[in-house]
Design a protein around this motif. Structure first.
Motif, PDB file in Angstrom:
ATOM      1  N   LEU A   1       0.815  -1.243   0.234  1.00 48.30           N
ATOM      2  CA  LEU A   1       0.256   0.121   0.110  1.00 48.30           C
ATOM      3  C   LEU A   1       0.707   1.239   0.542  1.00 48.30           C
ATOM      4  N   TYR A   2       1.993   1.437   0.912  1.00 46.03           N
ATOM      5  CA  TYR A   2       2.727   2.467   0.735  1.00 46.03           C
ATOM      6  C   TYR A   2       3.565   2.538  -0.476  1.00 46.03           C
ATOM      7  N   GLU A   3       4.128   1.264  -0.569  1.00 49.54           N
ATOM      8  CA  GLU A   3       5.037   1.831  -1.996  1.00 49.54           C
ATOM      9  C   GLU A   3       3.909   2.246  -3.128  1.00 49.54           C
ATOM     10  N   ALA A   4       3.000   1.405  -3.471  1.00 47.18           N
ATOM     11  CA  ALA A   4       1.564   2.159  -4.607  1.00 47.18           C
ATOM     12  C   ALA A   4       1.223   3.475  -4.422  1.00 47.18           C
ATOM     13  N   GLY A   5       1.305   4.126  -3.073  1.00 45.67           N
ATOM     14  CA  GLY A   5       1.582   5.407  -2.695  1.00 45.67           C
ATOM     15  C   GLY A   5       2.566   5.831  -2.984  1.00 45.67           C
TER      16      GLY A   5
END
Ligand SMILES: [Fe+2]
Ligand SMILES: [Fe+2]
Length: 280
Positions: A128-132
């Motif tokens: 999730l963080y990486e997509a963000g």
């Protein structure tokens, strides 16, 4: 303060255990029937409580990352309407969302305790963080707000039903409150996607392709889908409220079905390699 903070530098204490998304998606234990039973959220499934504990711990770490992403989007871009900028009103929405996510972290920590889980008992993957971390704010909106928080809608709806069926009011109300907020976050993603890319069809196409890729990955090989085997089903009504068109909902069902078919093919291939005992 750095812009686009690398995932390795996220603040976590020694309680958290980090794994890669591939380790979760390709975990060979998922191919075993016992693993499938674990996530069938029905009252007659003795494995379901443990599956629910694992899932809600996953939501807890997801809430932490959602807080981090919403906060970063306020900081990572200069304010403005250009392609490398984020409009001030979008940043205000993200600031409001960060406030909601902080509340969800608190709810999830208490829910985790209520369910008998220690923080860090299950691993954290940081997709999730990486997509963000995307350098285009519109791709953050499709990858995080529409794809991953859309998945949160499906999960919260399923777990709210499970809380109702198991007569657990704590689980029921935690899910109900978080579900209501997630619908507004996904709606924000839908609205901003359409507003920012209204005159830029190429950018909209790229953003929707990124959303599709994230949606497929997070269907976890049939974990979220429309078949009876899928423990989490698409929450159609809430998806509509969150700004998904009927066409987009149909497409999402197809993406989930593709992920399921690919996972089945992979499982069969693994079983063929490992021999007859592998499927037990
Ligand atoms: Fe949340
Ligand atoms: Fe959210």
């Amino acid at each position: 303060m750095k812009q686009i903070l690398p995932v390795e530098e996220l603040a976590r204490d020694e309680r958290f255990e980090r794994i890669k998304i591939e380790e979760l998606v390709f975990d060979p234990r998922n191919a075993r029937p016992a693993a499938a039973r674990r996530t069938g959220f029905r009252t007659d499934n003795p494995e379901a409580p443990d599956g629910a504990r694992a899932l809600m711990h996953g939501i807890l770490v997801g809430e932490i990352q959602a807080l981090e992403v919403a906060g970063r989007t306020c900081w990572d871009f200069p304010t403005g309407d250009g392609p490398d900028e984020a409009p001030f009103a979008l940043k205000l929405d993200m600031a409001r969302q960060a406030w909601d996510e902080a509340r969800h972290v608190e709810i999830s920590v208490k829910l985790t305790e209520h369910m008998g889980t220690d923080l860090g008992e299950f691993a954290e993957q940081t997709m999730l963080y990486e997509a963000g971390c995307n350098t285009d704010p519109v791709l953050r909106l499709t990858g995080v707000n529409r794809a991953l928080e859309g998945l949160a809608i499906d999960v919260f709806n399923t777990m709210r039903d499970y809380g109702d069926a198991t007569e657990d009011p704590v689980l029921y109300f935690c899910e109900d409150w978080m579900l209501a907020d997630e619908v507004t976050h996904v709606k924000m993603g839908s609205d901003w996607l359409r507003r920012i890319t209204a005159n830029d069809p190429e950018r909209q196409k790229a953003a929707l392709e990124f959303q599709r890729a994230v949606d497929k990955l997070f269907s976890f090989g049939g974990f979220r889908g429309e078949t009876d085997d899928s423990p989490v089903h698409l929450a159609r009504r809430f998806r509509q409220l969150a700004g998904f068109s009927e066409e987009e909902i149909v497409d999402l069902v197809e993406v989930s079905a593709e992920a399921y078919a690919e996972a089945l093919a992979r499982q069969n291939a693994n079983a063929a390699v490992a021999g007859p005992t592998a499927a037990s």
